[in-house]
Design a protein around this motif. Sequence first.
Motif, PDB file in Angstrom:
ATOM      1  N   TYR A   1     135.810  58.016 105.992  1.00 55.80           N
ATOM      2  CA  TYR A   1     136.258  57.224 106.791  1.00 55.80           C
ATOM      3  C   TYR A   1     137.661  57.299 106.854  1.00 55.80           C
ATOM      4  O   TYR A   1     138.342  57.357 105.993  1.00 55.80           O
ATOM      5  CB  TYR A   1     135.831  55.638 106.179  1.00 55.80           C
ATOM      6  CG  TYR A   1     136.639  54.471 106.891  1.00 55.80           C
ATOM      7  CD1 TYR A   1     136.508  54.362 108.406  1.00 55.80           C
ATOM      8  CD2 TYR A   1     137.353  53.791 106.287  1.00 55.80           C
ATOM      9  CE1 TYR A   1     137.184  53.387 109.126  1.00 55.80           C
ATOM     10  CE2 TYR A   1     137.958  52.656 107.002  1.00 55.80           C
ATOM     11  CZ  TYR A   1     137.936  52.327 108.211  1.00 55.80           C
ATOM     12  OH  TYR A   1     138.611  51.423 108.773  1.00 55.80           O
ATOM     13  N   GLN A   2     138.501  57.275 107.943  1.00 53.60           N
ATOM     14  CA  GLN A   2     139.917  57.484 108.281  1.00 53.60           C
ATOM     15  C   GLN A   2     140.519  55.918 108.481  1.00 53.60           C
ATOM     16  O   GLN A   2     140.559  55.686 109.602  1.00 53.60           O
ATOM     17  CB  GLN A   2     140.234  58.461 108.936  1.00 53.60           C
ATOM     18  CG  GLN A   2     139.814  59.942 108.580  1.00 53.60           C
ATOM     19  CD  GLN A   2     140.081  61.073 109.758  1.00 53.60           C
ATOM     20  OE1 GLN A   2     140.325  60.694 110.777  1.00 53.60           O
ATOM     21  NE2 GLN A   2     139.877  62.197 109.313  1.00 53.60           N
TER      22      GLN A   2
ATOM     23  N   ASN B   1     143.312  55.492 111.679  1.00 54.34           N
ATOM     24  CA  ASN B   1     142.827  55.473 112.980  1.00 54.34           C
ATOM     25  C   ASN B   1     141.290  54.953 113.066  1.00 54.34           C
ATOM     26  O   ASN B   1     140.760  54.816 114.356  1.00 54.34           O
ATOM     27  CB  ASN B   1     142.935  57.022 113.621  1.00 54.34           C
ATOM     28  CG  ASN B   1     142.260  58.063 112.850  1.00 54.34           C
ATOM     29  OD1 ASN B   1     141.356  57.432 111.979  1.00 54.34           O
ATOM     30  ND2 ASN B   1     142.486  59.009 113.273  1.00 54.34           N
ATOM     31  N   ARG B   2     140.706  54.348 112.125  1.00 52.51           N
ATOM     32  CA  ARG B   2     139.480  53.859 112.144  1.00 52.51           C
ATOM     33  C   ARG B   2     138.118  54.745 112.603  1.00 52.51           C
ATOM     34  O   ARG B   2     137.413  54.248 113.244  1.00 52.51           O
ATOM     35  CB  ARG B   2     139.602  52.388 112.889  1.00 52.51           C
ATOM     36  CG  ARG B   2     140.262  51.400 112.306  1.00 52.51           C
ATOM     37  CD  ARG B   2     140.243  50.231 113.104  1.00 52.51           C
ATOM     38  NE  ARG B   2     141.277  50.338 114.231  1.00 52.51           N
ATOM     39  CZ  ARG B   2     141.482  49.140 115.068  1.00 52.51           C
ATOM     40  NH1 ARG B   2     141.292  48.191 114.649  1.00 52.51           N
ATOM     41  NH2 ARG B   2     142.257  49.419 116.146  1.00 52.51           N
ATOM     42  N   SER B   3     138.516  55.807 112.170  1.00 55.97           N
ATOM     43  CA  SER B   3     137.588  56.952 112.583  1.00 55.97           C
ATOM     44  C   SER B   3     136.384  57.231 111.151  1.00 55.97           C
ATOM     45  O   SER B   3     136.862  57.136 110.243  1.00 55.97           O
ATOM     46  CB  SER B   3     138.288  58.238 112.928  1.00 55.97           C
ATOM     47  OG  SER B   3     138.966  58.092 114.093  1.00 55.97           O
TER      48      SER B   3
ATOM     49  N   ASP C   1     132.430  64.128 117.437  1.00 53.38           N
ATOM     50  CA  ASP C   1     133.483  63.275 117.802  1.00 53.38           C
ATOM     51  C   ASP C   1     133.322  61.963 117.082  1.00 53.38           C
ATOM     52  O   ASP C   1     132.212  61.785 116.749  1.00 53.38           O
ATOM     53  CB  ASP C   1     132.871  62.808 119.323  1.00 53.38           C
ATOM     54  CG  ASP C   1     132.896  63.821 120.439  1.00 53.38           C
ATOM     55  OD1 ASP C   1     133.994  64.460 120.340  1.00 53.38           O
ATOM     56  OD2 ASP C   1     132.214  63.787 121.195  1.00 53.38           O
ATOM     57  N   ALA C   2     134.663  61.470 116.638  1.00 51.73           N
ATOM     58  CA  ALA C   2     134.336  60.497 115.826  1.00 51.73           C
ATOM     59  C   ALA C   2     133.779  59.142 116.328  1.00 51.73           C
ATOM     60  O   ALA C   2     133.847  58.978 117.259  1.00 51.73           O
ATOM     61  CB  ALA C   2     136.103  59.910 115.275  1.00 51.73           C
TER      62      ALA C   2
ATOM     63  N   THR D   1     133.862  55.281 115.839  1.00 48.53           N
ATOM     64  CA  THR D   1     134.931  54.270 115.811  1.00 48.53           C
ATOM     65  C   THR D   1     134.479  52.799 115.451  1.00 48.53           C
ATOM     66  O   THR D   1     133.823  52.142 116.007  1.00 48.53           O
ATOM     67  CB  THR D   1     135.675  54.179 117.095  1.00 48.53           C
ATOM     68  OG1 THR D   1     136.125  55.466 117.359  1.00 48.53           O
ATOM     69  CG2 THR D   1     137.224  53.292 116.968  1.00 48.53           C
TER      70      THR D   1
ATOM     71  N   GLU E   1     135.503  49.096 115.264  1.00 51.52           N
ATOM     72  CA  GLU E   1     136.200  48.133 115.970  1.00 51.52           C
ATOM     73  C   GLU E   1     136.945  46.906 114.913  1.00 51.52           C
ATOM     74  O   GLU E   1     136.289  46.700 114.206  1.00 51.52           O
ATOM     75  CB  GLU E   1     135.471  47.292 116.897  1.00 51.52           C
ATOM     76  CG  GLU E   1     134.959  48.364 118.259  1.00 51.52           C
ATOM     77  CD  GLU E   1     136.063  49.040 118.857  1.00 51.52           C
ATOM     78  OE1 GLU E   1     137.196  48.487 119.143  1.00 51.52           O
ATOM     79  OE2 GLU E   1     135.964  50.257 118.889  1.00 51.52           O
TER      80      GLU E   1
END
Length: 72
Positions: A44-45, A48-50, A67-68, A70, A72
């Motif tokens: 979890y990053q 950038n909420r990825s 593809d990450a 995301t 919210e």
Amino acid sequence: MKIKTEVQFQGHNVSITDVEKMVKEDIKSKGFKLNSLSSLEIYYQPENRSIFYVAAAKDGSIIDNEDALTVE
């Protein structure tokens, strides 16, 4: 005992349980059963909420997301 873990970063709270749920749903949407996995690593990053993951199936195949996902 019930444990709730959240990541707090720049005014956003993200539940680890929600992150795990998103990853499991993505894996199932790719046609894999969770009980066919031997390992699952989730990254979890918060900046950038990825969410990225790498799972190894018992048959040796690798499942991941390019593809990450995301939060919210």
